[in-house]
Design an enzyme around this catalytic site. Structure first.
Site, short mmCIF file in Angstrom:
data_model
loop_
_atom_site.label_atom_id
_atom_site.label_comp_id
_atom_site.label_asym_id
_atom_site.label_seq_id
_atom_site.Cartn_x
_atom_site.Cartn_y
_atom_site.Cartn_z
N LEU A 2 2.67 7.15 -1.47
CA LEU A 2 3.76 8.10 -1.76
C LEU A 2 3.60 8.71 -3.15
O LEU A 2 3.81 9.91 -3.33
CB LEU A 2 5.12 7.42 -1.61
CG LEU A 2 5.67 7.49 -0.18
CD1 LEU A 2 5.03 6.47 0.74
CD2 LEU A 2 7.18 7.33 -0.14
N VAL A 40 0.84 -1.20 0.00
CA VAL A 40 0.00 0.00 0.00
C VAL A 40 0.88 1.25 0.00
O VAL A 40 0.53 2.27 -0.62
CB VAL A 40 -0.94 0.00 1.22
CG1 VAL A 40 -1.73 1.31 1.31
CG2 VAL A 40 -1.90 -1.18 1.17
N CYS A 41 2.02 1.19 0.66
CA CYS A 41 2.87 2.36 0.87
C CYS A 41 3.24 3.10 -0.41
O CYS A 41 3.08 4.32 -0.49
CB CYS A 41 4.12 1.98 1.66
SG CYS A 41 3.76 1.34 3.31
N PRO A 42 3.73 2.42 -1.46
CA PRO A 42 4.12 3.18 -2.65
C PRO A 42 2.95 3.87 -3.32
O PRO A 42 3.12 4.94 -3.92
CB PRO A 42 4.76 2.13 -3.57
CG PRO A 42 4.25 0.82 -3.08
CD PRO A 42 4.06 0.98 -1.62
#
Length: 214
Positions: free
Chosen positions: A55, A50-52
């Site tokens: 960002l 999920v993180c990218p």
């Protein structure tokens, strides 16, 4: 411990940018010294899932934040070197190439510990080793802070690991905060820039509800 209405912690933290530069960032000073709002968002780990998406979504909205006199800063507990490796990896390899705002590298967890946003479900003291052992990943939840030009926290929220953020909501909150600062009015539910706000009194609330409560 809620930080809303309080000064953001005055701490220097290692950071990395897309040029490979390592430097110190003090979020409080970024707000106060530059007379800008700051959106600080924490994510669990580099090279995850999920993180990218988050960002890249913040990067896509970076111009909108800049129009609003707002600095965007990302943060996790990874080291600066891991940040740079991820910044150097292309999108088709799960990387964040193209992200230009700074990423805090809180690898010693000084700031995230003060904020209380680490995934620690239990701590146990081990007498034999004279050490504290933790349960949990000891990485941060998806915490987000909006800090005003005086360094005061105006918003904080925390999502669990699987729940990605809606970046548009933080733009809306920055707009609402700016409206409150400039107009002295309060922003009702679902308020967006250009919609009616109201004075902070019973008469104004009643008049607003008479028109908008259906």
């Amino acid at each position: 411990m809620a930080l809303v209405g309080k000064k953001f912690p005055d701490l220097n933290v290692d950071a990395m940018n897309d040029m490979g530069d390592t430097f110190k960032v003090n979020v409080l000073e970024e707000a106060v010294n530059n007379k800008k709002k700051v959106v600080l968002f924490w994510y669990p780990k580099d090279f995850t899932f999920v993180c990218p998406t988050e960002l890249h979504a913040f990067q896509a909205a970076l111009g909108e934040f800049e129009k609003r006199n707002t600095i965007v800063i990302g943060a996790s507990c990874d080291t600066p070197e891991v940040h740079f490796a991820w910044l150097s990896a292309s999108k088709d390899n799960g990387g964040i190439e193209g992200v230009t705002y700074p990423l805090l590298a809180d690898s010693n967890r000084n700031l995230s510990s003060v904020l209380g946003i680490l995934d620690i479900t239990n701590e146990t003291y081990n007498e034999a080793t004279d050490s504290i052992q933790v349960e949990g990943d000891n990485v941060t939840y998806r915490a987000t802070y909006i800090i005003d030009e005086d360094g005061i926290v105006q918003h904080e929220s925390i999502n669990n690991m699987p729940l990605g953020r809606n970046i548009g909501e933080y733009l809306r909150l920055v707009d609402a905060l700016t409206h409150v600062q400039e107009k002295g009015e309060v922003c009702p539910a679902n308020w967006e820039e250009g919609k009616q706000a109201m004075s902070a009194n019973a008469k104004a609330t009643a008049e607003y509800l008479a028109v908008h409560a259906n």
